[in-house]
Design a protein around this motif. Structure first.
Motif, PDB file in Angstrom:
ATOM      1  N   ARG A 133       0.837  -1.197   0.000  1.00 19.99           N
ATOM      2  CA  ARG A 133       0.000   0.000   0.000  1.00 19.99           C
ATOM      3  C   ARG A 133       0.875   1.251   0.000  1.00 19.99           C
ATOM      4  NH1 ARG A 133      -2.934  -2.630   4.767  1.00 19.99           N
ATOM      5  NH2 ARG A 133      -4.337  -4.137   3.792  1.00 19.99           N
ATOM      6  N   VAL A 134       0.458   2.242  -0.745  1.00 20.78           N
ATOM      7  CA  VAL A 134       1.242   3.474  -0.861  1.00 20.78           C
ATOM      8  C   VAL A 134       0.905   4.410   0.299  1.00 20.78           C
ATOM      9  CG1 VAL A 134       1.778   5.471  -2.299  1.00 20.78           C
ATOM     10  CG2 VAL A 134       1.283   3.248  -3.361  1.00 20.78           C
ATOM     11  N   PRO A 135       1.874   4.778   1.129  1.00 18.95           N
ATOM     12  CA  PRO A 135       1.603   5.727   2.219  1.00 18.95           C
ATOM     13  C   PRO A 135       1.164   7.077   1.649  1.00 18.95           C
ATOM     14  CG  PRO A 135       3.744   4.653   2.500  1.00 18.95           C
ATOM     15  CD  PRO A 135       3.282   4.328   1.121  1.00 18.95           C
ATOM     16  N   TYR A 136       0.135   7.667   2.260  1.00 23.85           N
ATOM     17  CA  TYR A 136      -0.414   8.914   1.742  1.00 23.85           C
ATOM     18  C   TYR A 136       0.279  10.130   2.341  1.00 23.85           C
ATOM     19  CZ  TYR A 136      -3.734  12.651   0.729  1.00 23.85           C
ATOM     20  OH  TYR A 136      -4.290  13.835   0.314  1.00 23.85           O
ATOM     21  N   ASP A 137       0.574  10.079   3.639  1.00 24.46           N
ATOM     22  CA  ASP A 137       1.181  11.233   4.301  1.00 24.46           C
ATOM     23  C   ASP A 137       2.298  10.760   5.223  1.00 24.46           C
ATOM     24  OD1 ASP A 137      -0.136  10.106   6.473  1.00 24.46           O
ATOM     25  OD2 ASP A 137      -1.805  11.518   6.396  1.00 24.46           O
ATOM     26  N   GLU A 138       2.856  11.677   5.992  1.00 25.68           N
ATOM     27  CA  GLU A 138       3.994  11.353   6.847  1.00 25.68           C
ATOM     28  C   GLU A 138       3.630  10.358   7.937  1.00 25.68           C
ATOM     29  OE1 GLU A 138       7.225  12.217   6.409  1.00 25.68           O
ATOM     30  OE2 GLU A 138       6.482  13.030   4.511  1.00 25.68           O
ATOM     31  N   ASP A 139       2.416  10.460   8.457  1.00 27.73           N
ATOM     32  CA  ASP A 139       1.991   9.509   9.491  1.00 27.73           C
ATOM     33  C   ASP A 139       1.907   8.093   8.912  1.00 27.73           C
ATOM     34  OD1 ASP A 139       1.821  11.452  11.421  1.00 27.73           O
ATOM     35  OD2 ASP A 139      -0.324  11.815  11.141  1.00 27.73           O
ATOM     36  N   GLU A 140       1.347   7.970   7.715  1.00 30.97           N
ATOM     37  CA  GLU A 140       1.262   6.661   7.086  1.00 30.97           C
ATOM     38  C   GLU A 140       2.646   6.145   6.689  1.00 30.97           C
ATOM     39  OE1 GLU A 140      -1.511   6.260   3.916  1.00 30.97           O
ATOM     40  OE2 GLU A 140      -3.225   6.917   5.112  1.00 30.97           O
ATOM     41  N   LEU A 141       3.557   7.063   6.337  1.00 29.79           N
ATOM     42  CA  LEU A 141       4.914   6.646   6.006  1.00 29.79           C
ATOM     43  C   LEU A 141       5.611   6.075   7.243  1.00 29.79           C
ATOM     44  CD1 LEU A 141       7.161   6.520   3.879  1.00 29.79           C
ATOM     45  CD2 LEU A 141       7.848   8.829   4.579  1.00 29.79           C
ATOM     46  N   ALA A 142       5.418   6.706   8.386  1.00 24.40           N
ATOM     47  CA  ALA A 142       5.988   6.188   9.638  1.00 24.40           C
ATOM     48  C   ALA A 142       5.438   4.799   9.934  1.00 24.40           C
ATOM     49  CB  ALA A 142       5.695   7.146  10.792  1.00 24.40           C
ATOM     50  N   ARG A 143       4.149   4.606   9.672  1.00 28.95           N
ATOM     51  CA  ARG A 143       3.544   3.294   9.871  1.00 28.95           C
ATOM     52  C   ARG A 143       4.121   2.278   8.888  1.00 28.95           C
ATOM     53  NH1 ARG A 143       1.953  -0.690  12.925  1.00 28.95           N
ATOM     54  NH2 ARG A 143       0.217  -1.906  12.065  1.00 28.95           N
ATOM     55  N   HIS A 144       4.418   2.726   7.680  1.00 30.81           N
ATOM     56  CA  HIS A 144       5.026   1.877   6.651  1.00 30.81           C
ATOM     57  C   HIS A 144       6.379   1.351   7.136  1.00 30.81           C
ATOM     58  CE1 HIS A 144       5.124   0.459   2.531  1.00 30.81           C
ATOM     59  NE2 HIS A 144       6.321   0.994   2.326  1.00 30.81           N
ATOM     60  N   HIS A 145       7.183   2.246   7.728  1.00 33.45           N
ATOM     61  CA  HIS A 145       8.470   1.829   8.302  1.00 33.45           C
ATOM     62  C   HIS A 145       8.247   0.798   9.414  1.00 33.45           C
ATOM     63  CE1 HIS A 145       9.965   5.089   6.003  1.00 33.45           C
ATOM     64  NE2 HIS A 145       9.898   6.038   6.912  1.00 33.45           N
ATOM     65  N   GLU A 146       7.275   1.075  10.270  1.00 31.05           N
ATOM     66  CA  GLU A 146       7.009   0.205  11.417  1.00 31.05           C
ATOM     67  C   GLU A 146       6.575  -1.192  10.970  1.00 31.05           C
ATOM     68  OE1 GLU A 146       3.851   0.063  15.150  1.00 31.05           O
ATOM     69  OE2 GLU A 146       4.281   1.981  14.174  1.00 31.05           O
ATOM     70  N   LEU A 147       5.754  -1.253   9.931  1.00 27.67           N
ATOM     71  CA  LEU A 147       5.296  -2.544   9.415  1.00 27.67           C
ATOM     72  C   LEU A 147       6.466  -3.401   8.939  1.00 27.67           C
ATOM     73  CD1 LEU A 147       2.107  -1.504   7.385  1.00 27.67           C
ATOM     74  CD2 LEU A 147       2.166  -2.954   9.427  1.00 27.67           C
ATOM     75  N   LEU A 148       7.435  -2.765   8.301  1.00 29.51           N
ATOM     76  CA  LEU A 148       8.578  -3.531   7.788  1.00 29.51           C
ATOM     77  C   LEU A 148       9.429  -4.074   8.928  1.00 29.51           C
ATOM     78  CD1 LEU A 148      10.135  -4.513   5.290  1.00 29.51           C
ATOM     79  CD2 LEU A 148      11.509  -2.434   5.446  1.00 29.51           C
ATOM     80  N   THR A 149       9.728  -3.250   9.926  1.00 28.14           N
ATOM     81  CA  THR A 149      10.561  -3.733  11.036  1.00 28.14           C
ATOM     82  C   THR A 149       9.855  -4.861  11.787  1.00 28.14           C
ATOM     83  OG1 THR A 149       9.718  -1.985  12.507  1.00 28.14           O
ATOM     84  CG2 THR A 149      11.760  -1.534  11.315  1.00 28.14           C
ATOM     85  N   GLN A 150       8.546  -4.734  11.974  1.00 24.38           N
ATOM     86  CA  GLN A 150       7.796  -5.788  12.673  1.00 24.38           C
ATOM     87  C   GLN A 150       7.770  -7.078  11.849  1.00 24.38           C
ATOM     88  OE1 GLN A 150       4.014  -3.909  13.365  1.00 24.38           O
ATOM     89  NE2 GLN A 150       4.680  -2.912  15.250  1.00 24.38           N
ATOM     90  N   ALA A 151       7.613  -6.942  10.533  1.00 20.34           N
ATOM     91  CA  ALA A 151       7.596  -8.120   9.666  1.00 20.34           C
ATOM     92  C   ALA A 151       8.941  -8.831   9.707  1.00 20.34           C
ATOM     93  CB  ALA A 151       7.253  -7.711   8.233  1.00 20.34           C
ATOM     94  N   PHE A 152      10.033  -8.091   9.677  1.00 14.76           N
ATOM     95  CA  PHE A 152      11.365  -8.696   9.741  1.00 14.76           C
ATOM     96  C   PHE A 152      11.574  -9.403  11.069  1.00 14.76           C
ATOM     97  CE2 PHE A 152      12.700  -7.121   5.782  1.00 14.76           C
ATOM     98  CZ  PHE A 152      14.012  -7.496   5.531  1.00 14.76           C
ATOM     99  N   ARG A 153      11.115  -8.804  12.150  1.00 12.18           N
ATOM    100  CA  ARG A 153      11.285  -9.452  13.453  1.00 12.18           C
ATOM    101  C   ARG A 153      10.508 -10.758  13.515  1.00 12.18           C
ATOM    102  NH1 ARG A 153      11.186  -7.749  19.184  1.00 12.18           N
ATOM    103  NH2 ARG A 153      12.595  -9.524  19.206  1.00 12.18           N
ATOM    104  N   GLU A 154       9.321 -10.756  12.912  1.00 16.05           N
ATOM    105  CA  GLU A 154       8.503 -11.965  12.915  1.00 16.05           C
ATOM    106  C   GLU A 154       9.166 -13.083  12.117  1.00 16.05           C
ATOM    107  OE1 GLU A 154       4.064 -13.427  11.452  1.00 16.05           O
ATOM    108  OE2 GLU A 154       4.365 -11.359  12.142  1.00 16.05           O
TER     109      GLU A 154
END
Length: 494
Positions: A133-154
């Motif tokens: 999903r394409v992040p729309y704003d800075e808040d969604e971009l921060a969430r985009h970063h968070e999703l990747l780090t959590q996925a890697f940890r999993e």
């Protein structure tokens, strides 16, 4: 004789990591010459991994070994870096060994690892979908970063997962982090460019992932029919630089795994994973992480492209209006007063100036006429660049303290007009103390080992604040692009 720090840094940058002549111990390596079919190199641990002595393989033809004859080898395209997985390439009485055949330059590299069936299955699809999903704003971009780090940890189970973003000078910053509660955080800290030298960054562009499952393990030499080491650019088994191993030790990492994040064909950053103890990942888990990083990169690339398009579209309309106003006057300098504020805002500058011929107009709290004369003379007569952008004018006018007391940042654009000759536009920013929060003192230390001066990785990664004086607020990527767009439209207008 002392060795300068600069020379040592250059030596570190020039280290030929791909010609280390050794591999990590979690696998074995065979190199096959593609012209003759001869096995030219094997790692010294071949018998430990596949039960075949090096002397029985080295220098012989690939055709002598049935397990090097599978149809999979024929699927390699000849393009360096292409690879194919070969399941159960050898079965040693129930001990299965998997292979990875990699197309190198003039060779095939065969990496051999014990079967990873015991690592369990992994499916990245569930974790990939939200990353696309394409992040729309800075808040969604921060969430985009968070999703990747959590996925890697999993997927990896590593103690710490960080997204490490490169800056223009190749220093890096941790912009997202997922870690266990018992570990401290690196979020927001900067690391100097020399921590990941240019040759290592180049290898990430060719080989997207890098695993070091046991930092304390000793490298395994690669034996050859001649003394020249093989090119291990495409090998995931390639040994680790001693300096990097020392670096990991100082960070308390017993294992590491990293994956490149590439945007628009350029290395944008890394997903860097650290584990306190040794930890292996199966090839499937590594591949899943590469897929996750690629999905993240697609969403990030679309976000950045959309934001840049919107910014440039709006900028183009604003510049066109300004140039239209200037065109209404026989002498464009006469129209500056009515558009000076708009010109200043285009680059978020404190002051603005325009010069044509010997005349100049200054708007805002910028240099006086004498200071402007110094700047304009340099840009017009000494600088060959049509666009100059700097946040540290002290690099150019180090002997002009009165000028530097007023301005420290400048964006300058010039274009030749058939009517007025060179037309110059300037944007200025004052000095603004810059605090850079580093992970430890970024300055390299020199130690002596066996009478040889060497760089030593810093031992502390505690927050270390550097205050930079004489610098303006840095120009953003968008502002640098804006300066280039302004000149392009200026050329059309002239």
């Amino acid at each position: 004789m002392t060795t300068s720090l600069e020379a040592l840094v250059q030596r570190c940058e020039a280290e030929q990591l791909h010609l280390s002549g050794a591999i990590q111990s979690f696998g074995a390596l065979i190199r096959i010459d593609t012209v003759s079919g001869t096995i030219t190199h094997v790692s010294a641990n071949l018998a430990d991994i596949v039960g075949v002595e090096t002397d029985a393989v080295l220098g012989r033809s690939r055709g002598c070994f049935s397990w090097l004859q599978g149809d999979a080898f024929g699927t390699l395209s000849g393009q360096p870096g292409k690879s194919v997985v070969i399941r159960n390439i050898i079965d040693r009485g129930g001990i299965k060994v998997d292979g990875l055949a990699i197309q190198g330059t003039g060779c095939i590299l065969v990496e051999l690892e014990r079967s990873s069936r015991g690592f369990g299955t992994v499916s990245a699809q569930r974790l990939q979908t939200p990353l696309l999903r394409v992040p729309y704003d800075e808040d969604e971009l921060a969430r985009h970063h968070e999703l990747l780090t959590q996925a890697f940890r999993e997927v990896t189970g590593y103690d710490r997962v960080m997204i490490y973003r490169f800056h223009d000078d190749w220093s890096g910053e941790v912009i997202a982090e997922a870690t266990t509660e018992k570990l401290g955080g690196y979020l927001g800290l900067r690391f100097p460019a020399s921590d990941i030298p240019a040759i290592a960054r180049d290898l990430y562009m060719l080989n997207p992932s890098r695993i070091i499952p046991e930092a304390a393990s000793k490298p395994v030499p690669v034996l050859g029919v001649d003394p020249a080491p093989p090119d291990l650019t495409w090998s995931g088994l390639r040994s680790v630089s001693p300096v990097h191993l020392e670096y990991l030790g100082h960070m308390g990492a017993g294992a590491s795994f990293s994956v490149a994040i590439r945007v628009a064909g350029r290395l944008w950053g890394l997903v860097a994973c650290h584990h306190l103890t040794a930890r292996m990942l199966s090839p499937e888990h590594r591949a899943a992480c590469v897929s996750l990083a690629n999905a993240y990169s697609l969403g990030l690339t679309s976000h950045l492209a959309s934001r840049r398009f919107q910014s440039m579209d709006s900028l183009g309309r604003r510049i066109a209006k300004i140039l239209d106003v200037l065109a209404e006057h026989d002498d464009p300098l006469d129209g500056i007063a009515s558009v000076a504020e708009q010109l200043r805002k285009i680059m978020s500058a404190q002051s603005f100036a325009m010069a044509a011929g010997d005349d100049v107009v200054i708007a805002g709290d910028g240099p006086d006429l004498d200071g402007m004369g110094i700047v304009d003379d340099w840009f017009l007569n000494e600088s060959r660049a049509a666009v100059v952008i700097t946040d540290h004018l002290g690099d150019i006018f180090h002997d002009q303290p009165l000028l530097l007391a007023v301005i420290s940042g400048m964006a300058a654009v010039k274009a030749r007009s058939p009517r007025s000759g060179w037309v110059r536009f300037y944007w200025f920013r004052p000095a603004q103390p810059q605090e850079v929060v580093w992970a430890g003192n970024p300055n390299k230390h020199i130690v002596e080992k066996a009478g040889v001066a060497m760089l030593s990785p810093r031992r502390s990664f505690e927050k270390w604040i550097e205050v930079k004086a004489g610098y303006s607020r840095p120009w953003t990527v968008e502002e640098k692009i804006a300066a280039g767009k302004f000149r392009t439209m200026l050329l059309e207008w002239l």
